[in-house]
Design an enzyme around this catalytic site. Structure first.
Site, mmCIF file in Angstrom:
data_model
loop_
_atom_site.group_PDB
_atom_site.id
_atom_site.type_symbol
_atom_site.label_atom_id
_atom_site.label_comp_id
_atom_site.label_asym_id
_atom_site.label_seq_id
_atom_site.Cartn_x
_atom_site.Cartn_y
_atom_site.Cartn_z
ATOM 1 C CE LYS A 255 17.018 12.711 58.526
ATOM 2 N NZ LYS A 255 16.437 14.043 58.591
ATOM 3 N NE ARG A 329 6.211 16.093 56.130
ATOM 4 C CZ ARG A 329 6.645 17.342 56.211
ATOM 5 N NH1 ARG A 329 6.027 18.301 55.567
ATOM 6 N NH2 ARG A 329 7.688 17.643 56.959
HETATM 7 N N1 BES Z 1 13.071 12.441 61.282
HETATM 8 C C1 BES Z 1 13.197 13.734 60.752
HETATM 9 C C2 BES Z 1 12.959 14.846 61.768
HETATM 10 C C3 BES Z 1 13.895 14.925 62.953
HETATM 11 C C4 BES Z 1 14.891 15.878 62.996
HETATM 12 C C5 BES Z 1 13.732 14.098 64.049
HETATM 13 C C6 BES Z 1 15.724 15.977 64.089
HETATM 14 C C7 BES Z 1 14.558 14.184 65.140
HETATM 15 C C8 BES Z 1 15.550 15.139 65.154
HETATM 16 C C9 BES Z 1 12.188 13.938 59.621
HETATM 17 O O1 BES Z 1 11.886 12.810 58.899
HETATM 18 C C10 BES Z 1 12.784 14.919 58.676
HETATM 19 O O2 BES Z 1 13.784 14.606 58.110
HETATM 20 N N2 BES Z 1 12.161 16.072 58.531
HETATM 21 C C11 BES Z 1 12.623 17.071 57.640
HETATM 22 C C12 BES Z 1 11.439 17.621 56.891
HETATM 23 C C13 BES Z 1 11.804 18.549 55.778
HETATM 24 C C14 BES Z 1 12.527 17.801 54.687
HETATM 25 C C15 BES Z 1 10.553 19.185 55.236
HETATM 26 C C16 BES Z 1 13.304 18.172 58.458
HETATM 27 O O3 BES Z 1 12.785 18.508 59.511
HETATM 28 O O4 BES Z 1 14.335 18.644 58.027
HETATM 29 MN MN MN Z 2 13.230 12.475 57.298
#
Ligand code: BES
Ligand code: MN
Ligand code: ZN
Length: 477
Positions: A255, A329
């Site tokens: 990230k 997931r």
């Molecule tokens: N923990 C994150 C989602 C999240 C985003 C929680 C903002 C709280 C605030 C999750 O694990 C994630 O990174 N999701 C990705 C999925 C994508 C790679 C398909 C996302 O939402 O970008």
């Molecule tokens: Mn994530």
């Protein structure tokens, strides 16, 4: 934490009066001069809050006389409670007595709830903390039902415990410490807890949890919390599953730092379900409820999983990992598949799962999806309106399922550019075979700035909703 109690006298220096009409100002023990003053500023300034300061005591009077719906009205009471809480702390009061003259009984409950939630602080790491002064909220004996007061105390305690867990950074709360903390809490109120360690998780072949954990210096955990009272109204258990990513760096799909900063909140779902089982047990609700909490951090290391990896999940499904940041997931899938062994009445999962959910509707409501649980969802939705932790249902059309088909494995862990919250839901659905509701709390679990009775940081979202839902279920049968 603030406690709500009854008392027989009104010898408390801070008094809050909730009035429905200005006429009732004559019934709260003010002098004639004070009454006249109050009436004058009410008439002249149309002011809905009047403060009368005496040398030894203070009256904080406000009017709630709206004709809006019950739910909106209660929310206004909570918000009012939050603003009075600030005033009480600013003026260094420790106790407050809330009285309600002429209005509905529940306004006091709403006001107290807002105060208790707003009075939360997370200052354990501040060396010179000056904590809030407010400690106790009183009602006069006989002016509210005992059971409602007890349940409110327990529900608020559990909500604030969830906030604490979310606010705790990963260097103080890794998966093992989380497992230990929630297990001890649930045991302390008569529930059962079992923690699977890495060896056990390996022997169960929970491939999702193990893949995400592969890059971590810490061991994963899988915690089972249970409250099973003899007088349970449900024959089959309600199973709650919570995402317990104690920190989400994204893994090799790292990230950017702006998105990573708050990622200690990625175990908010775990906090919600664990604290709900704690509250159900403490309140001795006649409901059989189980929480499953898969937990690990998601980090980079020589062993960490990478894109293209194909893993085998607990139920045998093969998954092509095309983004290591879609890790939630993977750990939830193992837990949802594990939940089948309980032959559950219904399963709810709570997860800070997708940025897409947060972008879609923001912090105002939670994105929810449902499979084979239409009636249950309707009840949850209604309960959400009552406690003001509202839900918005997204569709689970078959077509979305096409987006997670993989060329090499059974499914893949990302669905592409569109409908990200839904394709994540579709992924989870694959591992369920029971009535199921999915709550994507990415937008609602954590807030940067305080919002009335929601303090900045962890919100403890949906402990209140679940407790209300379970209480209603217990009294219906
Ligand atoms: N923990 C994150 C989602 C999240 C985003 C929680 C903002 C709280 C605030 C999750 O694990 C994630 O990174 N999701 C990705 C999925 C994508 C790679 C398909 C996302 O939402 O970008
Ligand atoms: Mn994530
Ligand atoms: Zn995550």
């Amino acid at each position: 934490m603030t406690t709500l109690k009854f008392r027989n006298d009104d010898k408390v220096s801070a008094k809050v009066f909730i009035l429905n009409t200005i006429e009732n100002i004559d019934n709260i023990g003010l002098s004639t001069d004070e009454s006249c003053y109050a009436k004058k500023i009410y008439d002249d300034d149309k002011r809905k809050t009047i403060v009368i300061n005496r040398y030894t005591e203070c009256y904080h009077i406000f009017f709630i006389d709206g004709d809006e719906s019950e739910n909106i009205f209660m929310e206004r009471c909570r918000k009012k409670g939050a603003s009075i809480c600030k005033w009480l702390n600013d003026n260094k009061y420790e106790d407050v007595l809330i009285q309600n003259i002429g209005g509905k009984r529940c306004v006091k409950m709403g006001c107290a709830e807002g105060m208790m939630l707003a009075n939360y602080e997370f200052n354990k790491y501040k060396t010179d903390a000056k904590p809030n002064t407010l400690k106790t909220i009183y009602f006069l004996e006989g002016t509210a039902c005992d059971d409602c007061v007890d349940k409110l105390n327990v529900t608020v305690e559990a909500t604030l415990m969830a906030r604490d867990l979310v606010n705790e950074p990963v260097n103080h709360l890794n998966a093992e410490r989380l497992a230990e903390f929630i297990s001890e809490k649930v045991r302390s109120v008569g529930g059962d807890a079992e923690v699977f360690n890495k060896k056990k998780i390996e022997s169960l072949k929970m491939g999702g949890l193990l893949a995400v954990n592969a890059g971590s210096p810490d061991e994963p955990t899988f915690t089972i919390l249970e409250w099973k009272p003899e007088n349970a109204v449900n024959e089959k258990p309600i199973v709650l599953v919570g995402k317990g990513i104690v920190f989400d760096t994204g893994g090799y799909n790292l990230k950017p730092s702006s998105s990573m900063n708050d990622m200690k909140d990625d175990m908010s779902g775990a906090a919600t379900v664990a604290c709900t089982v704690y509250a159900a047990a403490k309140a001795k609700l006649p409901v059989h409820v189980i929480a499953l909490v898969p937990a690990t951090d998601n980090r980079i290391d020589g062993n960490a999983h990478v894109t293209g990896d194909i893993i085998t999940m607990y139920d045998g499904t093969t998954v092509e990992v095309l983004n290591t940041d879609a890790e939630g997931r993977l750990i939830l899938a193992d837990a949802l598949a594990y939940a089948k062994k309980y032959d559950p009445m219904m399963v709810f999962d709570f997860a800070t799962l997708t940025g897409a959910a947060a972008y879609a509707i923001g912090p105002v409501a939670t994105v929810a999806m449902e499979h084979d649980a239409e009636d249950i969802y309707k009840q949850l939705e209604e309960t959400g309106e009552r406690v003001y932790e509202r839900l918005v249902k997204f569709p689970m059309y078959e077509e979305y399922g096409e987006l997670i088909k993989s060329d090499l494995a059974d499914i893949k862990n990302v669905g592409g550019k569109y409908g990200g919250a839904i394709t994540a839901g579709k992924f989870l659905e694959h591992f369920t075979d029971y009535p199921w509701v999915h709550f994507d709390i990415a937008g609602t679990a954590y807030i940067e700035t305080a919002d009335h009775y929601k303090t900045a940081g962890g919100v403890g979202i949906h402990v209140r909703l679940l407790m209300r839902f379970l209480r209603d279920m217990a009294t219906k049968d």
